[in-house]
Write a protein that holds these residues in place. Sequence first.
Motif, PDB file in Angstrom:
ATOM      1  N   LEU A   1       0.824  -1.204   0.000  1.00 31.67           N
ATOM      2  CA  LEU A   1       0.000   0.000   0.000  1.00 31.67           C
ATOM      3  C   LEU A   1       0.862   1.260   0.000  1.00 31.67           C
ATOM      4  O   LEU A   1       0.537   2.250  -0.664  1.00 31.67           O
ATOM      5  CB  LEU A   1      -0.933  -0.015   1.210  1.00 31.67           C
ATOM      6  CG  LEU A   1      -2.068   1.019   1.209  1.00 31.67           C
ATOM      7  CD1 LEU A   1      -2.877   0.943  -0.071  1.00 31.67           C
ATOM      8  CD2 LEU A   1      -2.972   0.796   2.419  1.00 31.67           C
ATOM      9  N   GLU A   2       1.967   1.234   0.723  1.00 30.94           N
ATOM     10  CA  GLU A   2       2.874   2.383   0.705  1.00 30.94           C
ATOM     11  C   GLU A   2       3.446   2.602  -0.688  1.00 30.94           C
ATOM     12  O   GLU A   2       3.557   3.730  -1.168  1.00 30.94           O
ATOM     13  CB  GLU A   2       4.005   2.168   1.717  1.00 30.94           C
ATOM     14  CG  GLU A   2       3.572   2.307   3.167  1.00 30.94           C
ATOM     15  CD  GLU A   2       2.952   3.674   3.447  1.00 30.94           C
ATOM     16  OE1 GLU A   2       3.512   4.697   2.981  1.00 30.94           O
ATOM     17  OE2 GLU A   2       1.900   3.726   4.109  1.00 30.94           O
ATOM     18  N   ALA A   3       3.808   1.508  -1.365  1.00 31.80           N
ATOM     19  CA  ALA A   3       4.328   1.622  -2.728  1.00 31.80           C
ATOM     20  C   ALA A   3       3.248   2.123  -3.679  1.00 31.80           C
ATOM     21  O   ALA A   3       3.526   2.884  -4.612  1.00 31.80           O
ATOM     22  CB  ALA A   3       4.865   0.276  -3.191  1.00 31.80           C
ATOM     23  N   ALA A   4       1.997   1.705  -3.442  1.00 32.78           N
ATOM     24  CA  ALA A   4       0.887   2.181  -4.269  1.00 32.78           C
ATOM     25  C   ALA A   4       0.710   3.685  -4.120  1.00 32.78           C
ATOM     26  O   ALA A   4       0.491   4.401  -5.105  1.00 32.78           O
ATOM     27  CB  ALA A   4      -0.397   1.456  -3.886  1.00 32.78           C
TER      28      ALA A   4
ATOM     29  N   ILE B   1       6.262  -0.776  -8.466  1.00 34.04           N
ATOM     30  CA  ILE B   1       4.990  -0.080  -8.688  1.00 34.04           C
ATOM     31  C   ILE B   1       5.199   1.355  -9.176  1.00 34.04           C
ATOM     32  O   ILE B   1       4.603   1.787 -10.166  1.00 34.04           O
ATOM     33  CB  ILE B   1       4.138  -0.114  -7.407  1.00 34.04           C
ATOM     34  CG1 ILE B   1       3.693  -1.550  -7.114  1.00 34.04           C
ATOM     35  CG2 ILE B   1       2.934   0.819  -7.538  1.00 34.04           C
ATOM     36  CD1 ILE B   1       2.933  -1.714  -5.812  1.00 34.04           C
ATOM     37  N   GLU B   2       6.027   2.130  -8.475  1.00 37.79           N
ATOM     38  CA  GLU B   2       6.220   3.525  -8.876  1.00 37.79           C
ATOM     39  C   GLU B   2       6.791   3.642 -10.288  1.00 37.79           C
ATOM     40  O   GLU B   2       6.274   4.446 -11.089  1.00 37.79           O
ATOM     41  CB  GLU B   2       7.111   4.250  -7.868  1.00 37.79           C
ATOM     42  CG  GLU B   2       7.294   5.733  -8.206  1.00 37.79           C
ATOM     43  CD  GLU B   2       8.027   6.497  -7.129  1.00 37.79           C
ATOM     44  OE1 GLU B   2       8.618   7.548  -7.437  1.00 37.79           O
ATOM     45  OE2 GLU B   2       8.012   6.045  -5.954  1.00 37.79           O
ATOM     46  N   PRO B   3       7.825   2.880 -10.667  1.00 34.79           N
ATOM     47  CA  PRO B   3       8.305   2.973 -12.052  1.00 34.79           C
ATOM     48  C   PRO B   3       7.232   2.630 -13.082  1.00 34.79           C
ATOM     49  O   PRO B   3       7.229   3.196 -14.177  1.00 34.79           O
ATOM     50  CB  PRO B   3       9.457   1.959 -12.090  1.00 34.79           C
ATOM     51  CG  PRO B   3       9.945   1.882 -10.688  1.00 34.79           C
ATOM     52  CD  PRO B   3       8.712   2.032  -9.837  1.00 34.79           C
TER      53      PRO B   3
ATOM     54  N   GLY C   1       3.536   5.419  -6.018  1.00 32.66           N
ATOM     55  CA  GLY C   1       3.350   5.349  -7.455  1.00 32.66           C
ATOM     56  C   GLY C   1       2.281   6.299  -7.953  1.00 32.66           C
ATOM     57  O   GLY C   1       2.474   7.027  -8.934  1.00 32.66           O
ATOM     58  N   ALA C   2       1.118   6.307  -7.283  1.00 30.20           N
ATOM     59  CA  ALA C   2       0.042   7.211  -7.679  1.00 30.20           C
ATOM     60  C   ALA C   2       0.465   8.667  -7.524  1.00 30.20           C
ATOM     61  O   ALA C   2       0.142   9.516  -8.364  1.00 30.20           O
ATOM     62  CB  ALA C   2      -1.212   6.931  -6.856  1.00 30.20           C
ATOM     63  N   THR C   3       1.214   8.968  -6.469  1.00 25.17           N
ATOM     64  CA  THR C   3       1.702  10.341  -6.265  1.00 25.17           C
ATOM     65  C   THR C   3       2.641  10.752  -7.375  1.00 25.17           C
ATOM     66  O   THR C   3       2.579  11.892  -7.876  1.00 25.17           O
ATOM     67  CB  THR C   3       2.404  10.452  -4.900  1.00 25.17           C
ATOM     68  OG1 THR C   3       1.477  10.135  -3.857  1.00 25.17           O
ATOM     69  CG2 THR C   3       2.942  11.860  -4.683  1.00 25.17           C
ATOM     70  N   ALA C   4       3.520   9.851  -7.807  1.00 25.49           N
ATOM     71  CA  ALA C   4       4.433  10.168  -8.910  1.00 25.49           C
ATOM     72  C   ALA C   4       3.660  10.456 -10.190  1.00 25.49           C
ATOM     73  O   ALA C   4       4.004  11.377 -10.948  1.00 25.49           O
ATOM     74  CB  ALA C   4       5.409   9.013  -9.125  1.00 25.49           C
ATOM     75  N   PHE C   5       2.613   9.679 -10.441  1.00 24.26           N
ATOM     76  CA  PHE C   5       1.781   9.927 -11.622  1.00 24.26           C
ATOM     77  C   PHE C   5       1.098  11.286 -11.527  1.00 24.26           C
ATOM     78  O   PHE C   5       1.088  12.065 -12.484  1.00 24.26           O
ATOM     79  CB  PHE C   5       0.731   8.821 -11.747  1.00 24.26           C
ATOM     80  CG  PHE C   5      -0.111   8.905 -12.986  1.00 24.26           C
ATOM     81  CD1 PHE C   5       0.250   8.225 -14.139  1.00 24.26           C
ATOM     82  CD2 PHE C   5      -1.278   9.665 -13.006  1.00 24.26           C
ATOM     83  CE1 PHE C   5      -0.523   8.306 -15.286  1.00 24.26           C
ATOM     84  CE2 PHE C   5      -2.064   9.749 -14.144  1.00 24.26           C
ATOM     85  CZ  PHE C   5      -1.680   9.064 -15.290  1.00 24.26           C
ATOM     86  N   ILE C   6       0.536  11.584 -10.359  1.00 21.87           N
ATOM     87  CA  ILE C   6      -0.158  12.859 -10.163  1.00 21.87           C
ATOM     88  C   ILE C   6       0.794  14.040 -10.351  1.00 21.87           C
ATOM     89  O   ILE C   6       0.452  15.033 -11.007  1.00 21.87           O
ATOM     90  CB  ILE C   6      -0.800  12.889  -8.760  1.00 21.87           C
ATOM     91  CG1 ILE C   6      -1.951  11.879  -8.690  1.00 21.87           C
ATOM     92  CG2 ILE C   6      -1.290  14.287  -8.401  1.00 21.87           C
ATOM     93  CD1 ILE C   6      -2.421  11.580  -7.279  1.00 21.87           C
ATOM     94  N   ARG C   7       1.992  13.940  -9.790  1.00 20.64           N
ATOM     95  CA  ARG C   7       2.964  15.027  -9.919  1.00 20.64           C
ATOM     96  C   ARG C   7       3.409  15.226 -11.358  1.00 20.64           C
ATOM     97  O   ARG C   7       3.832  16.332 -11.735  1.00 20.64           O
ATOM     98  CB  ARG C   7       4.183  14.745  -9.036  1.00 20.64           C
ATOM     99  CG  ARG C   7       3.885  14.648  -7.541  1.00 20.64           C
ATOM    100  CD  ARG C   7       3.369  15.941  -6.964  1.00 20.64           C
ATOM    101  NE  ARG C   7       3.097  15.824  -5.527  1.00 20.64           N
ATOM    102  CZ  ARG C   7       2.492  16.755  -4.811  1.00 20.64           C
ATOM    103  NH1 ARG C   7       2.067  17.874  -5.399  1.00 20.64           N
ATOM    104  NH2 ARG C   7       2.275  16.567  -3.517  1.00 20.64           N
TER     105      ARG C   7
END
Length: 328
Positions: A112-115, A275-277, A118-124
């Motif tokens: 969940l932390e990785a999720a 996940i983030e990449p 990842g979503a934050t990186a997409f949003i930014r």
Amino acid sequence: LSTAPYRMQLDLGDANRPRTIEVVATDIQGAQARHRVQTEPVPISAEYAVDLQQLYVTVTDHGEWVDDLDVGHFRVIDQGKPQKIVTFARGDIPFTAVMMIDSSASMFGSKLEAARSGATAFIRGMHELDQGKVMVFSDVIQNSTAFSSIPEVLTAGLIGATGQGGTAVNDALYASLKLLAKRQGRRLVILLSDGIDTHSVLSGKDVLASARHSQAMVFWIRLLERGERADVEDRRQFASSWRTPDEYRRQLSSLRDLVESSGGRVIPAHSPSEIEPIFVEILRELRQQYALGYYPTDQRNDGSWRKVRVRVDRSGASVRTHDGYLDY
């Protein structure tokens, strides 16, 4: 609004009617000054039925994105008939995205932390004209934001999820697609989940119908268990009080088919660190897509399904886009 310039945006909705906008300024002693503006509706002399179909196309060559094609490289086939491409764009085309984050018990902890990361990186990485919505779900919708382009609004939707409860992938995906059907332009869903649905009321068939209506691309970041391979999900032995192993295999298969028919793709994540990449990779892919527009010939407006194919004039290139649309 405390400093000049005193600017604000107003969403006046879709109704084309007169509006009254009034500004009231009040000083510290209570005295007021007012100014009012009356706006008139936009004059419309005629209404037109616009049947333009838009395709958002990803082209790859041996896994690398191809971004140097022009309109002459593309052919669109609608119900077996070649179509004339009338609009063409490539590169940075605004989009509206729903980020669906599985927050069931299986996501507790590092997943969940990785999720969130990842979503934050997409949003930014979103641009000013892009719109997003965050939906955190388990067997219920735990958090949901409005559609917004403001990073702080979207990332706030990721706060508070703890990883508990069952998983209702079909129900949550159906809700996301229904919301996107009301939006304009390029639409997509990013689903982060292992895909194991334990609590949905709706079937994969119901979700496919919603996907066809919305014409949204679906990207599935599929979280795999340790040692699990993405290409052998039909061998997965998983059972519960709600589903048999065969039902779970059918669920995974129908979800994969929906994703691929939408023009999206299934991207396996073998560990939380991937996940983030993957979120960043999806954003990069969106920046490489082409937008093709055409007016279909022989439309019947009878609600039937029309098959669409796109071909490119480049040896070895692969094309991905949604495979058709409902003729309304």
